[in-house]
Structures are given as C-alpha cells and as structure tokens.
Design a protein around this motif. Structure first.
Motif, PDB file in Angstrom:
ATOM      1  N   TRP A  63       0.944  -1.179   0.003  1.00 53.06           N
ATOM      2  CA  TRP A  63       0.070  -0.012   0.039  1.00 53.06           C
ATOM      3  C   TRP A  63       0.782   1.191   0.024  1.00 53.06           C
ATOM      4  O   TRP A  63       1.711   1.349   0.932  1.00 53.06           O
ATOM      5  CB  TRP A  63      -0.854   0.068   1.237  1.00 53.06           C
ATOM      6  CG  TRP A  63      -2.014  -1.014   1.383  1.00 53.06           C
ATOM      7  CD1 TRP A  63      -2.986  -0.864   0.638  1.00 53.06           C
ATOM      8  CD2 TRP A  63      -1.929  -2.322   1.672  1.00 53.06           C
ATOM      9  NE1 TRP A  63      -4.108  -1.969   0.831  1.00 53.06           N
ATOM     10  CE2 TRP A  63      -3.252  -2.561   1.646  1.00 53.06           C
ATOM     11  CE3 TRP A  63      -0.970  -3.011   2.375  1.00 53.06           C
ATOM     12  CZ2 TRP A  63      -3.469  -4.267   1.845  1.00 53.06           C
ATOM     13  CZ3 TRP A  63      -1.285  -4.210   2.670  1.00 53.06           C
ATOM     14  CH2 TRP A  63      -2.529  -4.912   2.377  1.00 53.06           C
ATOM     15  N   VAL A  64       0.877   1.891  -1.025  1.00 55.57           N
ATOM     16  CA  VAL A  64       1.459   3.356  -1.064  1.00 55.57           C
ATOM     17  C   VAL A  64       0.634   4.300  -0.558  1.00 55.57           C
ATOM     18  O   VAL A  64      -0.370   4.665  -1.191  1.00 55.57           O
ATOM     19  CB  VAL A  64       2.016   3.683  -2.492  1.00 55.57           C
ATOM     20  CG1 VAL A  64       3.009   4.762  -2.517  1.00 55.57           C
ATOM     21  CG2 VAL A  64       2.558   2.411  -3.306  1.00 55.57           C
ATOM     22  N   VAL A  65       1.066   4.571   0.959  1.00 51.89           N
ATOM     23  CA  VAL A  65      -0.082   5.465   1.636  1.00 51.89           C
ATOM     24  C   VAL A  65       0.271   6.825   1.916  1.00 51.89           C
ATOM     25  O   VAL A  65       1.377   7.304   2.262  1.00 51.89           O
ATOM     26  CB  VAL A  65      -0.046   4.810   2.986  1.00 51.89           C
ATOM     27  CG1 VAL A  65      -1.266   5.456   4.014  1.00 51.89           C
ATOM     28  CG2 VAL A  65      -0.246   3.129   2.867  1.00 51.89           C
ATOM     29  N   ALA A  99      -6.371   4.926   4.750  1.00 50.03           N
ATOM     30  CA  ALA A  99      -4.885   4.998   5.141  1.00 50.03           C
ATOM     31  C   ALA A  99      -4.666   4.437   6.550  1.00 50.03           C
ATOM     32  O   ALA A  99      -3.730   3.507   6.711  1.00 50.03           O
ATOM     33  CB  ALA A  99      -4.516   6.517   4.952  1.00 50.03           C
ATOM     34  N   GLY A 100      -5.675   4.750   7.498  1.00 51.75           N
ATOM     35  CA  GLY A 100      -5.447   4.129   8.734  1.00 51.75           C
ATOM     36  C   GLY A 100      -5.539   2.520   8.438  1.00 51.75           C
ATOM     37  O   GLY A 100      -4.835   1.800   9.403  1.00 51.75           O
ATOM     38  N   ASP A 107      -0.177  13.442  -0.368  1.00 59.05           N
ATOM     39  CA  ASP A 107      -0.794  12.443  -1.321  1.00 59.05           C
ATOM     40  C   ASP A 107       0.199  11.483  -1.875  1.00 59.05           C
ATOM     41  O   ASP A 107       1.152  11.971  -2.437  1.00 59.05           O
ATOM     42  CB  ASP A 107      -1.328  12.939  -2.570  1.00 59.05           C
ATOM     43  CG  ASP A 107      -2.147  12.258  -3.225  1.00 59.05           C
ATOM     44  OD1 ASP A 107      -3.557  11.878  -3.046  1.00 59.05           O
ATOM     45  OD2 ASP A 107      -1.786  11.791  -4.271  1.00 59.05           O
ATOM     46  N   ALA A 108       0.228  10.363  -1.895  1.00 60.59           N
ATOM     47  CA  ALA A 108       1.082   9.311  -2.565  1.00 60.59           C
ATOM     48  C   ALA A 108       1.655   9.357  -3.987  1.00 60.59           C
ATOM     49  O   ALA A 108       2.693   8.957  -4.411  1.00 60.59           O
ATOM     50  CB  ALA A 108       0.511   7.726  -2.159  1.00 60.59           C
ATOM     51  N   VAL A 166      -2.644   2.063  -4.299  1.00 56.24           N
ATOM     52  CA  VAL A 166      -2.462   3.539  -3.807  1.00 56.24           C
ATOM     53  C   VAL A 166      -3.259   4.221  -3.138  1.00 56.24           C
ATOM     54  O   VAL A 166      -4.594   4.526  -3.590  1.00 56.24           O
ATOM     55  CB  VAL A 166      -1.860   4.440  -5.230  1.00 56.24           C
ATOM     56  CG1 VAL A 166      -1.689   5.818  -4.727  1.00 56.24           C
ATOM     57  CG2 VAL A 166      -0.848   3.799  -5.806  1.00 56.24           C
ATOM     58  N   ILE A 167      -3.014   4.668  -2.047  1.00 60.60           N
ATOM     59  CA  ILE A 167      -4.009   5.264  -1.099  1.00 60.60           C
ATOM     60  C   ILE A 167      -3.836   6.961  -1.004  1.00 60.60           C
ATOM     61  O   ILE A 167      -2.857   7.072  -0.635  1.00 60.60           O
ATOM     62  CB  ILE A 167      -4.007   4.585   0.283  1.00 60.60           C
ATOM     63  CG1 ILE A 167      -4.402   3.233   0.294  1.00 60.60           C
ATOM     64  CG2 ILE A 167      -5.068   5.303   1.290  1.00 60.60           C
ATOM     65  CD1 ILE A 167      -4.520   2.420   1.601  1.00 60.60           C
ATOM     66  N   PRO A 168      -4.642   7.677  -1.660  1.00 62.02           N
ATOM     67  CA  PRO A 168      -4.614   9.114  -1.644  1.00 62.02           C
ATOM     68  C   PRO A 168      -4.702   9.799  -0.162  1.00 62.02           C
ATOM     69  O   PRO A 168      -5.384   9.203   0.532  1.00 62.02           O
ATOM     70  CB  PRO A 168      -5.708   9.483  -2.507  1.00 62.02           C
ATOM     71  CG  PRO A 168      -6.793   8.476  -2.669  1.00 62.02           C
ATOM     72  CD  PRO A 168      -6.198   7.123  -2.174  1.00 62.02           C
ATOM     73  N   GLY A 169      -4.036  10.904  -0.286  1.00 61.52           N
ATOM     74  CA  GLY A 169      -4.070  11.648   1.236  1.00 61.52           C
ATOM     75  C   GLY A 169      -4.380  13.193   0.684  1.00 61.52           C
ATOM     76  O   GLY A 169      -4.299  13.387  -0.483  1.00 61.52           O
ATOM     77  N   ILE A 170      -4.487  13.754   1.596  1.00 61.45           N
ATOM     78  CA  ILE A 170      -4.525  15.387   1.518  1.00 61.45           C
ATOM     79  C   ILE A 170      -3.018  15.863   1.157  1.00 61.45           C
ATOM     80  O   ILE A 170      -2.223  15.867   2.086  1.00 61.45           O
ATOM     81  CB  ILE A 170      -5.203  16.029   2.863  1.00 61.45           C
ATOM     82  CG1 ILE A 170      -6.675  15.587   2.749  1.00 61.45           C
ATOM     83  CG2 ILE A 170      -5.154  17.552   2.587  1.00 61.45           C
ATOM     84  CD1 ILE A 170      -7.317  15.958   4.041  1.00 61.45           C
TER      85      ILE A 170
END
Length: 569
Positions: A320-322, A336-337, A397-398, A422-426
């Motif tokens: 997982w690319v977090v 992500a958690g 963001d990953a 791939v898990i996106p982030g802010i």
C-alpha cells in the motif's frame, strides 16, 4: 515490572498514560488484540464498558497487579484469557485469580468453551446447560482428537457427548461440537477466472462434502496465480491464502490423484489444486476430496490429522503506497489508517514514520534517510515479494511528488506479481489552500522547483507557461540547504504576469504542531521566509485577499460567478 510481564506473555509493551490511556485500551479492544493491563480493574471496566457485547466476541483482557503479585482474566475467557493469565502466573510466580467455572477442571488454563488454538466450539448456545451437568460430575464421551479434554470424567455410555470434527454437524444441549481447523482447499484456475466462479465452486465442494467453513485452515494455489484477479478479489484480506512454487508442489505429486499433462505444460507441475491443498497443511496431510472442476476453476481438499493454525507456504505480497496527509491523524483517511494497521511492515523516510506513530502496533519499521527514494521503493517491493504486507508511507498524497509513480516505474522495468494499491491523501497544496481560504477555486497547477531529477530549463519553461496561462501555482520543494535561488528566479518570471497585490500563501509544517500559514502580497514576498518544509502558493491575476472581522486575512480565487450575477441584473 511491565517489561517482565510482557516478556512472560510474549507480548509487546505499549506505554499509555493520562489522556492516551482510554483510547489505547479501546483501540486494542476494537481490533481484537489481547490486552494485559497493569492498571486498576475499575479503570479497565470503565474504559471498555461502552464497547462490550457478547462474551463470545470479547478479545482476551487480563488485569495484572503493578508488581505482578496477582493476575486475573477479566474478559475474553472464551478466547484465551485464562491461558494468558496462567502463563504470566507461571513465569513470574504471580497468584492466579479467577472467577471462572469450567476452567477449574483443567490444569492447563483452558475452559470447556476455550479450546486450544486450532479448535472452536460451534454451538455456544448449548454450552451453558452442558457445562452445568459436567460441573455436577456427569461424565462425557469424546469422539475425535481432543487431548485438552483428557481431564474430564469419561464413560463410553455417557449421555453427554463431545465431537471434534471438520464437518458441519448440528449440536444440542447434550452434544458439544468442536470444529478442528484441519483442512486446506487447493485452487487452480485459468487466467481471467472470476471471483464469483471461485467462490461458487468452493461453496459447492463444501456443501457436497458437509465441510464446516471454520475447518478450513488454508486456501492455496501456485505462485504464478499471485496476480490472478479473481483469486486476489476473493482472498484479499484472508490471511489463510498461501502460494507455492512449482518446485514445492512437485514434492506432493506422490499423493496427487489426478495429475495432468496439460497443467504440467502450462505451469511446470502436473497438479495445482490437489498439490497445493496437500502442501499447505503439513507432511501428514491426505487428500479427502480430489480435484473438482467448474468451467474455469478447480479445487481439492486435503486433511491433516491435527489442526493447522499456521499454514505453510507464502502469503500474497502486498504494497500500500499510503498518503498520510500533512501529518496529523485527523487529516488521515480511514483507508490510510486501515492500511497502516493491516500492514506487517512500514517503509519510509524516518520523519514520515514519526507522523504515523500513533497508529503503530506490531509493525516492523524500515527507516530510511532523506533521499534514496529508489532504495526505499525497492526495499518495499522486496519485502512484498517475501509475502509481507507493506505500507510505503508518504506524506501528503502518495501520487503527488511521492513514491507511487516510482513503484510503478520499477515494477514496469522489473515485472513482478505483487499487489499494489495507492491510497490518496490530502496534499500540502490542498491543506494550504484550505487553511488560507479558497485559493484553488479556479484553475491551478503544481510545480516542483527541485532540479535534482528535472533540469532547471524544463522547470523554467513550466513556470513561464503557468504564469502566462494565469494559473494559481503551488511551488513544491521551493528551497533546500543547497538550492537557494530557484524560488527567486521563479518569482522573477511571475513578476511579469502578476500584480503587486497578488496574494501569496506561505505554509510551513502543515498539520503539525509547528504549523504556520501566512498570506502576503506578491510585492512583499521574502524568499528567506521559506525552507524545505514550506509550500508557496501564488495566486492568479484574479486572486484576491481580504481581512475579516476576526483580524485574519483570507485569500480566494473567484470562479466567475460575478459575471453570472451581472447577467442576472
């Protein structure tokens, strides 16, 4: 003393005090982790009371005196709490305190409804009446392998019966049924077989052979199927799914009943389903359901004489690319958690791993210094190839100036079958815009000013094009210890296309305790206010800033609704 208790129980020591104590207890309880609490019993009760449900759902909760003088199983006595407490008492000489009933019949610390690993009671609803009769001295007769029950009074003519089996048998108040995890289901399929066909064939075989679903200790196939979409979908979060090489399956051919020359020519071994079932649960396994076929899937069932709760073979490798966002837990997505929790290993720049320390439990950390991104990615891929579940941790963001693209670049150059998510982030530019108002309300772009991987000439062309196109521009990597003048040169280009009062956001340490977000006029911008942890966002010629009654300045970029209002008037 806490470290001695942790060592005695083979547990991880987690220190939680003050306001962190209750959340730590509740988090462990929610995910089913055994808890050994060296705190007062009332604190544990009050902390966990809102979460309590059925006794059969509780994880083991043991309370231990702060000097380990006493140890008591509190919850989860049907899931190992007695055994954990007795192990601590044995290792440290603590006094074992129990209010249990049937566990008094067993010296090893089991209760009648708390069998060893690899077994479980299938008819809990009948347990209470059965247990009362056993406590009254009534004998039982036992069918199957159950060494932990040897201390019970027994008679071949007893009315009370205990069965240990892998079959789906209905119990009763005078018949307890323990399911033994002694089975493995091997699976083969042609490329492109659907998850629904896999599931349907397994259910058909289970139903036709009266197999209890809980008796399956492993599902297995050949490693060439690691990236098979149907299998990946069906077993994504099933830790029992195992992979074997053709060489490993070859060793089972003397037990296989349906070898195939066609299979041999396709995958290098004459059996997949039967051989994989046999390989996954030990050398004494025997085939009890030979290969069964559907249109595109095959499966077979093997049985071991004793439960196997640690299947052989290799798990599916997963990365997982977090993207964990700017830094604080509140801005981290639930997905992500979950990935951080589910992973066996965390890989990342040390600072990024520090940002998610609140989510750490038993994961192994692989820390890397700043730079060396390809080393990080290759290490994560190699761990996944070993069957690890890897979280490659990125800030923001990953997929934005982070590791996701490099992961795909490497597996494009060096193909492998591991799963990548791939898990996106802010991202920093989103967080900065939100903190300062709404600067990215219209067209925007992001440009990295680092020339480590991109020539400055290319960066300069992009800055010029964005300036001429009147985009809101977010500058990543604006400065470092070695790169001091790129930001000034970028602003020199922008000066030809931006009014002096264009708002500029300077955002540092977003989502962290040291966070600082300011808005200044373009003409007043000072590059010395920027470091490597800062994002700089320059508005378009249409962006505006204003001060509200709270004294705070906000910036925004109009979308064009003023023209609609004018037209309406």
């Amino acid at each position: 003393m806490p470290s001695q208790v942790a060592e005695a129980a083979g547990a991880e020591l987690i220190l939680a005090r003050g306001e962190n104590l209750v959340p730590a207890l509740q988090a462990a309880y929610r995910i089913g982790r055994p808890i050994i609490a060296m705190i007062a019993v009332p604190i544990v009760i009050r902390s966990l009371a809102p979460l309590l449900g059925s006794k059969y759902d509780d994880p083991p909760v043991v309370v231990c005196h702060y000097q380990a003088k006493f140890v008591m199983p509190l919850l989860g006595t049907s899931h190992g709490a007695h055994r954990i407490a007795k192990q601590i008492a044995k290792e440290l000489g603590s006094e074992f305190v129990s209010f249990g009933v049937t566990n008094q019949l067993f010296s090893a610390g089991n209760a009648l409804d708390d069998p060893p690993d690899g077994y479980f009671l299938s008819n809990y609803a009948d347990y209470k009446d059965f247990a009362v009769r056993v406590l009254d001295g009534e004998p039982v007769r036992i069918e199957g392998h159950a060494p932990w029950l040897s201390e019970l009074p027994q008679s071949p003519s007893a009315q009370l019966k205990i069965t240990i089996t892998h079959q789906d048998i209905k119990g009763s108040p005078d018949h307890l049924v323990f399911i033994a995890s002694t089975l493995a289901i091997g699976i083969g399929c042609v490329r492109g077989a659907s998850a629904s066909e896999v599931e349907e064939l397994i259910e058909q075989v289970r139903r036709e052979n009266n197999i209890h679903f809980g008796a399956v200790a492993a599902y297995a196939t050949i490693d060439l199927k690691e990236d098979e979409r149907g299998l990946r979908t069906e077993f994504r979060f099933d830790s029992r799914f195992r992979l074997f090489s053709a060489e490993e399956l070859q060793k089972q051919l003397h037990k296989v009943k349906n070898p195939s020359e066609i299979v041999q020519s396709e995958v290098g071994v004459a059996s997949v389903a039967e051989a994989a079932a046999l390989a996954s649960i030990g050398p004494d396994a025997e085939l009890i359901v030979p290969k069964t076929k559907s249109a595109r899937v095959t499966c077979a069932v093997a049985c071991s004489p004793i439960p196997n709760f640690s299947p052989l073979g290799r798990p599916v490798g997963q990365i997982w690319v977090v993207g964990v966002g700017p830094g604080n837990e509140e801005m981290r997505s639930r997905e992500a958690g979950h990935a951080l929790w589910y992973a066996t290993d965390w890989v990342g720049y040390g600072l990024y791993l520090d940002l998610v320390a609140d989510a750490k439990s038993e994961q192994i950390e692989h820390r890397f210094p700043l730079g060396g991104e390809e080393d990080r990615v290759r290490h994560a891929i190699n761990l996944a190839k070993q069957g690890k579940r890897v979280a490659l941790v990125c800030s923001g963001d990953a997929g934005i100036y982070a590791m996701a693209a490099l992961v795909y670049e490497i597996i494009d150059l060096e193909p492998c079958r591991i799963e990548v998510n791939v898990i996106p982030g802010i991202s920093a530019f989103q967080a900065a815009a939100a903190k300062a108002g709404a600067m990215i309300g219209h067209d925007f772009c992001c440009i990295s000013l680092s020339d480590l991987l991109t020539p400055w000439e290319a960066i300069e062309k992009r800055v010029t094009a964005a300036a001429e196109g009147d985009f809101v521009i977010s500058f990543y990597n604006p400065r470092s210890l070695k790169r001091r003048d790129q930001l000034e040169r970028a602003f020199a280009i922008l000066a030809r296309h931006r009014p002096a009062d264009t708002p500029v956001i300077i955002a540092s340490n977003l989502g962290r305790p040291e966070e600082k977000v300011r808005i200044v006029r373009f003409a007043e911008f000072n590059p010395d206010d920027v470091d490597m942890l800062t994002l700089v966002m320059v508005g378009s010629s249409q962006s505006k800033s204003f001060r509200r009654g709270d004294g705070q300045t906000y910036a925004y970029t109009p979308r064009g609704y003023a023209k609609k209002r004018e037209a309406a008037e």
